[in-house]
Each structure stands twice: as structure tokens, then as C-alpha cells.
Motif scaffolding. Sequence first.
Motif: not given
Length: 73
Positions: A28-42
Motif C-alpha cells: 500500500x505504501x508503494x502503490x498509494x503514492x505512485x498510482x498503482x493498484x496493490x493487486x497489480x504490484x503483488x
Amino acid sequence: MQDEIKKYTKPLGERIRKLRNDKNLTLQNVCYKNFLEPSTLSRIEKGKVEPKYVTLIRIAKAFDMKVSELLDF
């Protein structure tokens, strides 16, 4: 072709997860600031998807690095 893609997606995902863990960041930390979905990053971290270039830019930005540095594995 799929084997060729997996040859790169798995090490990339492992690198991203290591960078994130080294900085004690959650998905969530990485995604929130960079407009990514946590599921995508996962899914990227698990090597299940091939990220688009714009996604690589956002991930690299999250770690204050260039895409070329992110891909240096």
C-alpha cells in the motif's frame, strides 16, 4: 514465448519485493503514492504478469531510482 517472458518477470518481481522489504514498505505504501493498484504490484512481485513500461516508471519512482537501475538484476 511465455518461457522467455517468465525468464525476466520472476527475477524482476523478486528484485522489487526485496527493494520494498529493504525499505520496510508495504504494498500500500508503494502503490498509494505512485498510482498503482496493490493487486497489480503483488502480481508483478510474484512474476505472474509482465508490467507495462509506465508501471515500471512508477515503481522505479517509488524507490527513487531510474528504470534502468530497477532492471539491473
